[in-house]
Design a protein around this motif. Structure first.
Motif, PDB file in Angstrom:
ATOM      1  N   SER A  64       0.826  -1.210   0.000  1.00  0.00           N
ATOM      2  CA  SER A  64       0.000   0.000   0.000  1.00  0.00           C
ATOM      3  C   SER A  64       0.863   1.263   0.000  1.00  0.00           C
ATOM      4  N   GLU A  65       1.959   1.259   0.750  1.00  0.00           N
ATOM      5  CA  GLU A  65       2.831   2.439   0.762  1.00  0.00           C
ATOM      6  C   GLU A  65       3.435   2.670  -0.620  1.00  0.00           C
ATOM      7  N   HIS A  66       3.884   1.592  -1.265  1.00  0.00           N
ATOM      8  CA  HIS A  66       4.448   1.705  -2.610  1.00  0.00           C
ATOM      9  C   HIS A  66       3.413   2.287  -3.574  1.00  0.00           C
ATOM     10  N   TRP A  67       2.193   1.776  -3.518  1.00  0.00           N
ATOM     11  CA  TRP A  67       1.128   2.240  -4.405  1.00  0.00           C
ATOM     12  C   TRP A  67       0.831   3.722  -4.160  1.00  0.00           C
ATOM     13  N   LEU A  68       0.713   4.091  -2.900  1.00  0.00           N
ATOM     14  CA  LEU A  68       0.377   5.487  -2.581  1.00  0.00           C
ATOM     15  C   LEU A  68       1.479   6.452  -2.986  1.00  0.00           C
ATOM     16  N   LYS A  69       2.724   6.025  -2.896  1.00  0.00           N
ATOM     17  CA  LYS A  69       3.838   6.899  -3.283  1.00  0.00           C
ATOM     18  C   LYS A  69       4.000   6.978  -4.798  1.00  0.00           C
ATOM     19  N   ALA A  70       3.775   5.856  -5.488  1.00  0.00           N
ATOM     20  CA  ALA A  70       4.015   5.808  -6.932  1.00  0.00           C
ATOM     21  C   ALA A  70       2.733   5.947  -7.745  1.00  0.00           C
ATOM     22  N   GLY A  71       1.596   5.714  -7.102  1.00  0.00           N
ATOM     23  CA  GLY A  71       0.322   5.686  -7.808  1.00  0.00           C
ATOM     24  C   GLY A  71      -0.176   7.045  -8.248  1.00  0.00           C
ATOM     25  N   PRO A  72      -1.299   7.023  -8.951  1.00  0.00           N
ATOM     26  CA  PRO A  72      -1.841   8.244  -9.527  1.00  0.00           C
ATOM     27  C   PRO A  72      -2.577   9.141  -8.530  1.00  0.00           C
ATOM     28  N   GLY A  73      -2.793   8.678  -7.318  1.00  0.00           N
ATOM     29  CA  GLY A  73      -3.561   9.502  -6.387  1.00  0.00           C
ATOM     30  C   GLY A  73      -3.399   9.073  -4.955  1.00  0.00           C
ATOM     31  N   ALA A  74      -4.316   9.537  -4.126  1.00  0.00           N
ATOM     32  CA  ALA A  74      -4.232   9.328  -2.693  1.00  0.00           C
ATOM     33  C   ALA A  74      -5.012   8.109  -2.224  1.00  0.00           C
ATOM     34  N   PHE A  75      -5.593   7.330  -3.156  1.00  0.00           N
ATOM     35  CA  PHE A  75      -6.422   6.188  -2.787  1.00  0.00           C
ATOM     36  C   PHE A  75      -5.679   4.868  -2.933  1.00  0.00           C
ATOM     37  N   TYR A  76      -5.997   3.930  -2.054  1.00  0.00           N
ATOM     38  CA  TYR A  76      -5.479   2.570  -2.165  1.00  0.00           C
ATOM     39  C   TYR A  76      -6.620   1.615  -1.831  1.00  0.00           C
ATOM     40  N   THR A  77      -6.781   0.558  -2.619  1.00  0.00           N
ATOM     41  CA  THR A  77      -7.830  -0.434  -2.386  1.00  0.00           C
ATOM     42  C   THR A  77      -7.248  -1.822  -2.600  1.00  0.00           C
ATOM     43  N   ASP A  78      -7.636  -2.765  -1.735  1.00  0.00           N
ATOM     44  CA  ASP A  78      -7.275  -4.165  -1.943  1.00  0.00           C
ATOM     45  C   ASP A  78      -8.272  -5.057  -1.224  1.00  0.00           C
ATOM     46  N   GLU A  79      -8.094  -6.357  -1.411  1.00  0.00           N
ATOM     47  CA  GLU A  79      -8.836  -7.359  -0.658  1.00  0.00           C
ATOM     48  C   GLU A  79      -7.814  -8.139   0.124  1.00  0.00           C
ATOM     49  N   ARG A  80      -8.146  -8.434   1.390  1.00  0.00           N
ATOM     50  CA  ARG A  80      -7.167  -9.047   2.281  1.00  0.00           C
ATOM     51  C   ARG A  80      -7.872  -9.790   3.400  1.00  0.00           C
ATOM     52  N   PHE A  81      -7.101 -10.587   4.123  1.00  0.00           N
ATOM     53  CA  PHE A  81      -7.606 -11.214   5.327  1.00  0.00           C
ATOM     54  C   PHE A  81      -7.418 -10.269   6.500  1.00  0.00           C
ATOM     55  N   MET A  82      -8.423 -10.210   7.355  1.00  0.00           N
ATOM     56  CA  MET A  82      -8.355  -9.447   8.595  1.00  0.00           C
ATOM     57  C   MET A  82      -8.798 -10.396   9.708  1.00  0.00           C
ATOM     58  N   GLN A  83      -8.564 -10.009  10.956  1.00  0.00           N
ATOM     59  CA  GLN A  83      -8.878 -10.904  12.062  1.00  0.00           C
ATOM     60  C   GLN A  83      -9.748 -10.202  13.101  1.00  0.00           C
ATOM     61  N   HIS A  84     -10.846 -10.862  13.451  1.00  0.00           N
ATOM     62  CA  HIS A  84     -11.762 -10.410  14.498  1.00  0.00           C
ATOM     63  C   HIS A  84     -11.116 -10.667  15.849  1.00  0.00           C
ATOM     64  N   ARG A  85     -11.565  -9.973  16.847  1.00  0.00           N
ATOM     65  CA  ARG A  85     -11.021 -10.133  18.200  1.00  0.00           C
ATOM     66  C   ARG A  85     -11.100 -11.584  18.684  1.00  0.00           C
ATOM     67  N   ASN A  86     -12.159 -12.306  18.272  1.00  0.00           N
ATOM     68  CA  ASN A  86     -12.346 -13.695  18.714  1.00  0.00           C
ATOM     69  C   ASN A  86     -11.453 -14.682  17.959  1.00  0.00           C
ATOM     70  N   GLY A  87     -10.599 -14.188  17.067  1.00  0.00           N
ATOM     71  CA  GLY A  87      -9.683 -15.054  16.331  1.00  0.00           C
ATOM     72  C   GLY A  87     -10.171 -15.431  14.945  1.00  0.00           C
ATOM     73  N   GLU A  88     -11.430 -15.156  14.644  1.00  0.00           N
ATOM     74  CA  GLU A  88     -11.973 -15.491  13.331  1.00  0.00           C
ATOM     75  C   GLU A  88     -11.275 -14.643  12.269  1.00  0.00           C
ATOM     76  N   VAL A  89     -10.808 -15.307  11.223  1.00  0.00           N
ATOM     77  CA  VAL A  89     -10.178 -14.627  10.102  1.00  0.00           C
ATOM     78  C   VAL A  89     -11.234 -14.478   9.011  1.00  0.00           C
ATOM     79  N   PHE A  90     -11.345 -13.282   8.448  1.00  0.00           N
ATOM     80  CA  PHE A  90     -12.348 -13.057   7.413  1.00  0.00           C
ATOM     81  C   PHE A  90     -11.747 -12.258   6.266  1.00  0.00           C
ATOM     82  N   TRP A  91     -12.382 -12.377   5.107  1.00  0.00           N
ATOM     83  CA  TRP A  91     -11.945 -11.704   3.898  1.00  0.00           C
ATOM     84  C   TRP A  91     -12.586 -10.326   3.886  1.00  0.00           C
ATOM     85  N   ALA A  92     -11.798  -9.296   3.606  1.00  0.00           N
ATOM     86  CA  ALA A  92     -12.311  -7.920   3.647  1.00  0.00           C
ATOM     87  C   ALA A  92     -11.762  -7.100   2.487  1.00  0.00           C
ATOM     88  N   ARG A  93     -12.542  -6.121   2.086  1.00  0.00           N
ATOM     89  CA  ARG A  93     -12.077  -5.131   1.126  1.00  0.00           C
ATOM     90  C   ARG A  93     -11.694  -3.899   1.937  1.00  0.00           C
TER      91      ARG A  93
END
Length: 190
Positions: free
Chosen positions: A71-100
């Motif tokens: 994300s840092e590379h994209w924001l520094k080299a990219g065309p603007g101030a936005f960055y978007t991806d899909e990734r795994f994130m983790q809930h407090r209870n340990g559940e891993v979920f897919w997020a945008r």
């Protein structure tokens, strides 16, 4: 006092907190604030998040590191101030979920200095690129939850040497160089 008589700053604060979109504000990847939708998405209390690194929300340190670099590379080299991806994130209870994730930097010269992030949970998972056997999948679930080979063996009622063989096969199949990378790759194909 009516809504019309509230100062603009108070209205903006109310709008941020009541927004249905999970949002957080970060400074150098440290959480400054988040709204109620964000609290519901990740399962933490607001005070538990404020001041902590966003690392708290990732399933592994390797994910935190690689997404940060990308994300840092994209924001520094990219065309603007936005960055978007899909990734795994983790809930407090340990559940891993897919997020945008959508990030917007307010400081183009130093993208992580001040950012606003929006997250949305995605119910679909990416298609796995590696096929695991039933036993490998079973063992991988225990590995992701931090169990050692001996602990996995006890849980499954098998020899720890058998678990070590399956773990070695997982390392090879997923081309993982170390345990952290193995966990990250298992989570990705789950």
């Amino acid at each position: 006092m009516t809504v019309d008589s509230l100062p603009l700053q108070d209205l903006e604060r109310m709008a941020f907190q009541a927004s249905p979109a999970p949002q957080m504000v970060t400074a150098h990847r440290r959480m400054l604030d988040c709204n109620q939708a964000f609290v519901r998405l990740f399962g933490y209390q607001r005070d538990e998040l404020r001041g902590n690194l966003t690392l708290l929300l990732y399933p592994s340190h390797a994910d935190y590191q690689s997404i940060g670099e990308r994300s840092e590379h994209w924001l520094k080299a990219g065309p603007g101030a936005f960055y978007t991806d899909e990734r795994f994130m983790q809930h407090r209870n340990g559940e891993v979920f897919w997020a945008r994730a959508h990030g917007f930097t307010l400081t183009l010269d130093d993208p992580f200095k001040l950012m606003v992030w929006h997250f949305e949970r995605i119910d679909r998972q990416p298609a796995p690129t590696v096929q695991l056997t039933a036993r490998e999948r079973e063992i991988s679930l225990h590995i992701v939850n931090g169990l050692t080979c001996k602990e996995v063996a006890r849980q499954l009622g098998i020899s720890h040497r058998t678990v070590e063989v399956h773990r070695a096969r997982l390392m090879k199949k997923l081309q993982a160089k170390n345990s952290a990378e193995l966990v990250s790759k298992i989570i990705f194909i789950s």
